[in-house]
Design a protein around this motif. Structure first.
Motif, PDB file in Angstrom:
ATOM      1  N   HIS A  55     -19.663 -27.573   2.217  1.00 30.93           N
ATOM      2  CA  HIS A  55     -18.774 -27.756   3.370  1.00 30.93           C
ATOM      3  C   HIS A  55     -17.316 -27.572   2.959  1.00 30.93           C
ATOM      4  N   PHE A  56     -16.972 -28.143   1.797  1.00 30.16           N
ATOM      5  CA  PHE A  56     -15.605 -28.050   1.290  1.00 30.16           C
ATOM      6  C   PHE A  56     -15.207 -26.595   1.081  1.00 30.16           C
ATOM      7  N   ALA A  57     -16.100 -25.826   0.446  1.00 30.88           N
ATOM      8  CA  ALA A  57     -15.814 -24.415   0.189  1.00 30.88           C
ATOM      9  C   ALA A  57     -15.654 -23.641   1.492  1.00 30.88           C
ATOM     10  N   GLU A  58     -16.542 -23.893   2.450  1.00 27.90           N
ATOM     11  CA  GLU A  58     -16.462 -23.179   3.726  1.00 27.90           C
ATOM     12  C   GLU A  58     -15.143 -23.493   4.442  1.00 27.90           C
ATOM     13  N   ILE A  59     -14.737 -24.753   4.404  1.00 22.92           N
ATOM     14  CA  ILE A  59     -13.481 -25.158   5.064  1.00 22.92           C
ATOM     15  C   ILE A  59     -12.298 -24.417   4.459  1.00 22.92           C
ATOM     16  N   TYR A  60     -12.222 -24.382   3.140  1.00 18.11           N
ATOM     17  CA  TYR A  60     -11.042 -23.798   2.506  1.00 18.11           C
ATOM     18  C   TYR A  60     -11.070 -22.276   2.470  1.00 18.11           C
ATOM     19  N   ILE A  61     -12.224 -21.690   2.691  1.00 22.26           N
ATOM     20  CA  ILE A  61     -12.281 -20.234   2.845  1.00 22.26           C
ATOM     21  C   ILE A  61     -11.867 -19.841   4.267  1.00 22.26           C
ATOM     22  N   GLN A  62     -12.233 -20.672   5.240  1.00 22.41           N
ATOM     23  CA  GLN A  62     -11.908 -20.376   6.641  1.00 22.41           C
ATOM     24  C   GLN A  62     -10.475 -20.734   7.014  1.00 22.41           C
ATOM     25  N   ARG A  63      -9.843 -21.617   6.236  1.00 22.23           N
ATOM     26  CA  ARG A  63      -8.577 -22.203   6.689  1.00 22.23           C
ATOM     27  C   ARG A  63      -7.485 -21.169   6.933  1.00 22.23           C
ATOM     28  N   SER A  64      -7.495 -20.057   6.199  1.00 21.00           N
ATOM     29  CA  SER A  64      -6.438 -19.056   6.373  1.00 21.00           C
ATOM     30  C   SER A  64      -6.644 -18.208   7.629  1.00 21.00           C
ATOM     31  N   GLU A  65      -7.873 -18.222   8.151  1.00 21.45           N
ATOM     32  CA  GLU A  65      -8.173 -17.419   9.330  1.00 21.45           C
ATOM     33  C   GLU A  65      -8.293 -18.261  10.592  1.00 21.45           C
ATOM     34  N   ALA A  66      -8.704 -19.516  10.441  1.00 21.74           N
ATOM     35  CA  ALA A  66      -8.916 -20.369  11.613  1.00 21.74           C
ATOM     36  C   ALA A  66      -7.582 -20.763  12.239  1.00 21.74           C
ATOM     37  N   ASP A  67      -7.515 -20.651  13.552  1.00 22.10           N
ATOM     38  CA  ASP A  67      -6.294 -20.993  14.268  1.00 22.10           C
ATOM     39  C   ASP A  67      -6.341 -22.459  14.685  1.00 22.10           C
ATOM     40  N   MET A  68      -6.372 -23.346  13.674  1.00 28.09           N
ATOM     41  CA  MET A  68      -6.438 -24.775  13.947  1.00 28.09           C
ATOM     42  C   MET A  68      -5.934 -25.546  12.731  1.00 28.09           C
ATOM     43  N   GLU A  69      -5.591 -26.800  12.951  1.00 27.36           N
ATOM     44  CA  GLU A  69      -5.152 -27.659  11.864  1.00 27.36           C
ATOM     45  C   GLU A  69      -6.310 -27.894  10.891  1.00 27.36           C
ATOM     46  N   LEU A  70      -5.975 -28.187   9.622  1.00 25.83           N
ATOM     47  CA  LEU A  70      -7.000 -28.427   8.614  1.00 25.83           C
ATOM     48  C   LEU A  70      -7.933 -29.557   9.036  1.00 25.83           C
ATOM     49  N   SER A  71      -7.374 -30.653   9.536  1.00 29.29           N
ATOM     50  CA  SER A  71      -8.209 -31.798   9.925  1.00 29.29           C
ATOM     51  C   SER A  71      -9.196 -31.414  11.013  1.00 29.29           C
ATOM     52  N   GLU A  72      -8.756 -30.603  11.961  1.00 28.56           N
ATOM     53  CA  GLU A  72      -9.641 -30.152  13.042  1.00 28.56           C
ATOM     54  C   GLU A  72     -10.761 -29.274  12.494  1.00 28.56           C
ATOM     55  N   LEU A  73     -10.418 -28.396  11.558  1.00 25.70           N
ATOM     56  CA  LEU A  73     -11.422 -27.533  10.937  1.00 25.70           C
ATOM     57  C   LEU A  73     -12.422 -28.365  10.138  1.00 25.70           C
ATOM     58  N   GLU A  74     -11.933 -29.381   9.438  1.00 30.05           N
ATOM     59  CA  GLU A  74     -12.831 -30.260   8.672  1.00 30.05           C
ATOM     60  C   GLU A  74     -13.828 -30.953   9.592  1.00 30.05           C
ATOM     61  N   ARG A  75     -13.350 -31.435  10.731  1.00 30.58           N
ATOM     62  CA  ARG A  75     -14.254 -32.116  11.672  1.00 30.58           C
ATOM     63  C   ARG A  75     -15.287 -31.143  12.235  1.00 30.58           C
ATOM     64  N   GLU A  76     -14.873 -29.896  12.456  1.00 32.18           N
ATOM     65  CA  GLU A  76     -15.795 -28.896  13.000  1.00 32.18           C
ATOM     66  C   GLU A  76     -16.877 -28.525  11.998  1.00 32.18           C
ATOM     67  N   VAL A  77     -16.492 -28.381  10.725  1.00 30.12           N
ATOM     68  CA  VAL A  77     -17.438 -27.920   9.697  1.00 30.12           C
ATOM     69  C   VAL A  77     -18.266 -29.062   9.126  1.00 30.12           C
ATOM     70  N   LEU A  78     -17.614 -30.182   8.787  1.00 27.20           N
ATOM     71  CA  LEU A  78     -18.315 -31.289   8.124  1.00 27.20           C
ATOM     72  C   LEU A  78     -18.755 -32.377   9.104  1.00 27.20           C
ATOM     73  N   GLY A  79     -17.910 -32.675  10.070  1.00 25.00           N
ATOM     74  CA  GLY A  79     -18.219 -33.762  10.995  1.00 25.00           C
ATOM     75  C   GLY A  79     -17.172 -34.860  10.968  1.00 25.00           C
ATOM     76  N   VAL A  80     -16.400 -34.929   9.873  1.00 22.51           N
ATOM     77  CA  VAL A  80     -15.262 -35.850   9.766  1.00 22.51           C
ATOM     78  C   VAL A  80     -14.144 -35.113   9.041  1.00 22.51           C
ATOM     79  N   ASP A  81     -12.905 -35.589   9.187  1.00 21.99           N
ATOM     80  CA  ASP A  81     -11.812 -34.978   8.436  1.00 21.99           C
ATOM     81  C   ASP A  81     -11.585 -35.746   7.141  1.00 21.99           C
TER      82      ASP A  81
END
Length: 305
Positions: free
Chosen positions: A172-198
């Motif tokens: 989950h961690f790897a997916e979050i940090y690979i997507q973060r440069s492309e995702a149009d959202m805050e890191l915390s929001e992306l973490e909740r979407e991918v893992l379930g919590v920020d």
């Protein structure tokens, strides 16, 4: 933080809270946070401070000794002779910096143990955390008299959830940090979407599972939303401001995208909580003071890590 692996094989499914809590049970503990060099803190907080006694406690920890001597022999101090004695080092750098150094050393050791299985370069992260701790202390120095080391420790551990995520949820961690440069959202929001919590909530869950004091749990959980903290809201507010300040200063790397909006830190909820009742003139002085202190942080970090 940079990855040694460039891709994730399959997208990860978000986990439920019970699944997350179950996996946290196998995560490495942070032993130093239970005491944080208790003997040294008590000695440094005493009315009578004896350099020889402080030196004796420091001498028990080779890593702390090495950091102390490296710090005092840095060019910053401008000493003509190389310092080899711990007693002399304590005399030159002062009680406050010894206290900070004593806390940085064991906590970084603990962080490195937790993160040992994650294929990530962590030096930038350590620099971000220590820089945030230093600035948290400076911010609170402007608004209140410090009675403990709560603020400094809170700054150090505010992003502990990211370390726990890398250790306990590596895919989950790897997916979050690979997507973060492309995702149009805050890191915390992306973490909740991918893992379930920020990372803030995950850090709080982890600290609670380690039976850490509730003040650390609350500050870590609400360091992005200090107005919602049930306790120690001022410290959480200072951590939020310090976090944004250090990001704006491009000191270390926390995993978030760079701050592009100038002075975002003094427009934050935390700033309003701490300085909202002051005049614009008073706030201008505070802002100038913090920017000046921020300029000193890189040199301090070079001596610490």
């Amino acid at each position: 933080m940079t990855f040694q692996e460039s891709s994730v094989r399959q997208p990860c499914e978000p986990l439920s809270l019970s699944q997350i809590e179950s996996r946290l049970g196998s995560c490495t503990c942070l032993p130093s946070l239970g005491s944080i060099e208790k003997a040294l803190k008590e000695l440094l907080g005493a009315d009578q401070r004896y350099t020889s006694q402080i030196a004796e406690i420091i001498r028990r920890d080779p890593s702390l000794t090495a950091r102390l001597l490296r710090m005092v022999n840095a060019v910053h101090y401008g000493l003509s002779m190389r310092i080899r004695s711990i007693e002399e080092a304590v005399f030159y750098i002062g009680i406050r910096q010894v206290r900070q150094l004593a806390m940085v050393t064991p906590i970084i050791k603990d962080f490195q143990i937790v993160a040992s299985q994650a294929r990530v370069e962590w030096r930038g992260f350590w620099r971000h955390c220590i820089g945030t701790a230093l600035m948290t202390r400076d911010i609170l120095d402007l608004v209140q008299t410090q009675q403990s080391e709560l603020d400094y420790v809170a700054g150090l551990i505010h992003d502990v959830g990211k370390i726990v995520m890398a250790s306990a949820f590596p895919d989950h961690f790897a997916e979050i940090y690979i997507q973060r440069s492309e995702a149009d959202m805050e890191l915390s929001e992306l973490e909740r979407e991918v893992l379930g919590v920020d990372h803030a909530e995950l850090g709080a869950l982890y600290l609670r599972s380690q039976s850490l004091p509730s003040e650390y749990v609350d500050i870590v959980q609400f360091h992005h939303q200090p107005d919602k903290a049930p306790s120690h809201g001022e410290v959480a507010a200072a951590v939020q401001v310090a976090d944004l300040l250090v990001q704006e200063g491009k000191i270390g790397y926390s995993g978030r995208l760079p701050v592009t909006k100038p002075d975002l830190w003094c427009q934050s909820t935390g700033w309003k909580m701490l300085f909202g009742n002051r005049t614009e003139e008073e706030n201008a002085v505070s802002r100038a003071s913090l920017k000046k202190n921020l300029e000193r942080v890189p040199a301090t970090l070079e001596r610490l890590i």
